[in-house]
Design an enzyme around this catalytic site. Structure first.
Site, PDB file in Angstrom:
ATOM      1  N   PHE A 101      52.675   9.705  34.482  1.00 28.10           N
ATOM      2  CA  PHE A 101      52.950   8.233  33.990  1.00 28.10           C
ATOM      3  C   PHE A 101      52.681   8.334  32.264  1.00 28.10           C
ATOM      4  O   PHE A 101      52.069   9.301  31.798  1.00 28.10           O
ATOM      5  CB  PHE A 101      51.383   7.599  34.714  1.00 28.10           C
ATOM      6  CG  PHE A 101      51.686   7.238  36.050  1.00 28.10           C
ATOM      7  CD1 PHE A 101      52.980   7.512  36.608  1.00 28.10           C
ATOM      8  CD2 PHE A 101      50.623   6.846  36.822  1.00 28.10           C
ATOM      9  CE1 PHE A 101      53.003   7.057  38.092  1.00 28.10           C
ATOM     10  CE2 PHE A 101      50.640   6.352  38.193  1.00 28.10           C
ATOM     11  CZ  PHE A 101      51.873   6.756  38.730  1.00 28.10           C
TER      12      PHE A 101
ATOM     13  N   GLU B 214      65.786  12.408  38.736  1.00 32.24           N
ATOM     14  CA  GLU B 214      65.567  13.955  38.466  1.00 32.24           C
ATOM     15  C   GLU B 214      66.927  14.628  38.582  1.00 32.24           C
ATOM     16  O   GLU B 214      67.415  15.397  38.107  1.00 32.24           O
ATOM     17  CB  GLU B 214      64.435  14.441  39.223  1.00 32.24           C
ATOM     18  CG  GLU B 214      63.951  16.067  38.833  1.00 32.24           C
ATOM     19  CD  GLU B 214      62.729  16.484  39.288  1.00 32.24           C
ATOM     20  OE1 GLU B 214      62.421  17.509  39.016  1.00 32.24           O
ATOM     21  OE2 GLU B 214      62.223  15.793  40.137  1.00 32.24           O
TER      22      GLU B 214
END
Length: 421
Positions: A407, A318
Site C-alpha cells: 500500500f 503484475e
C-alpha cells in the site's frame, strides 16, 4: 570501489505452514493450505472469518516466560525465527566479531495486538479510573523493537533498524542488508520480517477496505491467485529470517551456502494509496531495476515468486508487468504465488517468499500456485504463462526473482541465484 558478494547462510521461519523452515518448505512442496477459521478471537460477526494463522506456537518453549510477556506476538515470531536462522548458519558466537553483525528487519504494522489490548482497556475503564497503562505498552508496540530484541539476545552491535513500507517492508529490509554488506559496512546482517495482525482491528480494517476474501464456507481454497473466482487475499502471520553474509567471511568459516543474492530493486507506483497501477508500471520498473542491479538479462531468470495476492486488480497488473519486461521469455518462466498457501503475511511476506526462492534455487523445485480450478479463467490473465498451478514442478533454476508490492505504491524486488565461487 569493488562491491563485495553476498550469500545466504541461514534461514528461519514461523509461518502458517510450520514453525520451522524445513516444516514450512515441506508443506509448500505438498501444496498445503494454511487457511482455517480464526481461533485468536471470535470472528463470527466479521465478514471474513478465517485466516492463515500460525499454529501450535508457544513462545515460552524458546523464550523466558517473564521476557515473553514483555513482547508483542510479532516480536516473539521474529525472535524465534531468528534463533533458528542463526543456529542454521552455524556461527560460533564466541569467535565472530559481533560488532560487524547487524539486524535489519521489515515490519508493516508492528504491535497491533498490544495497541488493541491497551486501547481497549482504556476505553472500557480508563476514563473512570484514570490512565493506567502497562509500562511495556510502548516498547511492545513499536515496529522497530523486534530488531532490537534480536540484537540484545545475541549481542550484535552492527547496524540495527526496521524498514516499514507496508507489504514490501521485509524485501526493503533485505535490500538494505544486502547493500550494507556489499559496501563493506557489515560482515553479516540478520534480516527478514515479522507480522502478527490477526486480531479484530487487523481483520476488521482490511475487511472494511474489501481487501479480504470472504469465502467463509471454504477457507482452504480461498486464496486462489490468477483464478477468475478470486475475491481478495487471506491474511497470514509469522516471520521469515535470513542470514546474509559477505561471501569471503562465509567461506573462511566453511559455512554452507544456500544461494547468492544477485541484486535488488525498488520503485513506486505513484498512483493510489492502495491499488496497484493498472498497467503494472511500478512492478515493471522494480523488476527492471533488480535485473540491472544484478547485471542480468531477463533470460537469466527461471522462476518468479510473484506478489500474487489473489485480488481481482493486483494479479492482472503484475501479469502485465511480467509480459512487458520478459517478452517471449515470459512463456519459458515458471511463475507461482506461494501466498495461495501461506496467505499474505503483510510486512513479513517478502522475507518468507525470498526464503522460498532460496530453497527453490538450491533444490531446483518450483513451488505451486494452489487452488486453481479447471476452467476458472480470467479473460485478463494470459493462461499461456506457466503459473505452476496446483503441483510443484522440477526444473533447473539458475536464478529466481521475488516481488513484493505494498500500500502506498511501494515496490521491492530481490533476485537470488545459484552460488558459484
Amino acid at each position: 570501489m569493488e562491491l563485495k558478494r553476498v550469500v545466504v547462510t541461514g534461514l528461519g521461519a514461523i509461518t502458517p505452514l510450520g514453525n520451522t523452515m524445513p516444516e514450512t518448505w515441506e508443506n509448500i512442496k505438498r501444496g498445503k493450505s494454511g487457511a482455517a477459521p480464526i481461533t485468536q478471537f471470535d470472528a463470527s460477526k466479521f465478514k471474513a472469518q478465517f485466516a492463515c494463522e500460525v499454529k501450535n506456537f508457544n513462545a515460552t518453549d524458546f523464550i523466558d516466560r517473564k521476557e515473553a510477556r514483555k513482547m508483542d506476538l510479532y516480536e516473539q515470531y521474529a525472535l524465534v525465527a531468528a534463533m533458528e536462522a542463526i543456529k542454521d548458519c552455524g556461527w560460533d558466537l564466541e569467535k565472530i566479531d559481533r560488532n560487524r553483525i547487524g539486524v535489519v528487519l521489515g515490519v508493516g504494522i508492528g504491535g497491533i495486538h498490544t495497541f488493541e489490548q491497551e486501547a481497549g482497556a482504556w476505553a472500557r475503564s480508563g476514563q473512570e479510573t484514570g490512565p493506567k497503562f502497562n509500562p511495556f505498552f510502548i516498547p511492545k508496540m513499536i515496529a522497530d523493537i523486534a530488531a532490537g530484541q534480536i540484537s540484545i539476545q545475541f549481542g550484535f552491535h552492527g547496524p540495527n533498524y526496521t524498514t516499514t513500507s507496508a507489504c514490501a517492508s521485509s524485501t526493503n529490509a533485505l535490500a538494505d542488508a544486502f547493500n550494507l554488506i556489499r559496501l563493506g559496512k557489515a560482515d553479516a546482517i540478520v534480516t527478514g520480517g515479522a507480522e502478527a495482525a490477526i486480531c479484530p482491528c487487523g481483520v476488521g480494517g482490511f475487511t472494511a477496505m474489501h481487501a479480504l476474501s470472504t469465502r467463509n464456507d471454504d477457507p482452504e481454497h480461498a486464496s486462489r491467485p490468477f483464478s477468475a473466482s478470486r475475491d481478495g487475499f487471506v491474511m497470514g502471520e509469522g516471520a521469515g529470517i535470513l542470514v546474509l553474509e559477505e561471501m569471503e567471511h562465509a567461506l573462511a568459516r566453511g559455512a554452507k551456502i544456500y544461494c547468492e543474492v544477485a541484486g535488488v530493486g525498488m520503485s513506486a507506483d505513484a498512483h493510489h494509496i492502495t491499488a496497484s497501477h493498472p498497467e503494472g508500471l511500478g512492478a515493471h520498473l522494480v523488476m527492471k531495476a533488480a535485473l540491472e542491479d544484478a547485471e542480468m538479462q531477463p533470460e537469466d531468470i527461471d522462476y518468479i515468486n510473484v506478489h500474487g495476492t489473489s485480488t481481482p486488480v493486483g494479479d492482472i497488473s503484475e501479469v502485465k508487468a511480467i509480459k512487458k519486461l520478459f517478452g517471449e521469455h515470459a512463456y519459458k518462466l515458471n511463475i507461482s504465488s506461494t501466498k495461495s498457501m501461506t496467505g499474505h503475511l503483510l510486512g513479513a511476506a517478502g522475507a518468507v517468499e525470498a526464503m522460498l526462492c532460496c530453497l527453490a534455487v538450491q533444490n531446483d523445485i518450483v513451488p505451486p500456485t494452489i487452488n486453481h480450478e479447471e476452467g476458472d479463467n480470467d479473460e485478463n490473465i494470459d493462461y499461456n504463462l506457466n503459473f505452476t498451478f496446483n503441483q510443484l514442478q522440477e526444473r533447473p533454476i539458475r536464478a529466481a526473482l521475488s516481488n513484493t508490492f505494498g500500500f502506498g505504491g511501494h515496490n521491492a524486488c530481490c533476485i537470488v541465484k545459484k552460488f558459484e565461487r
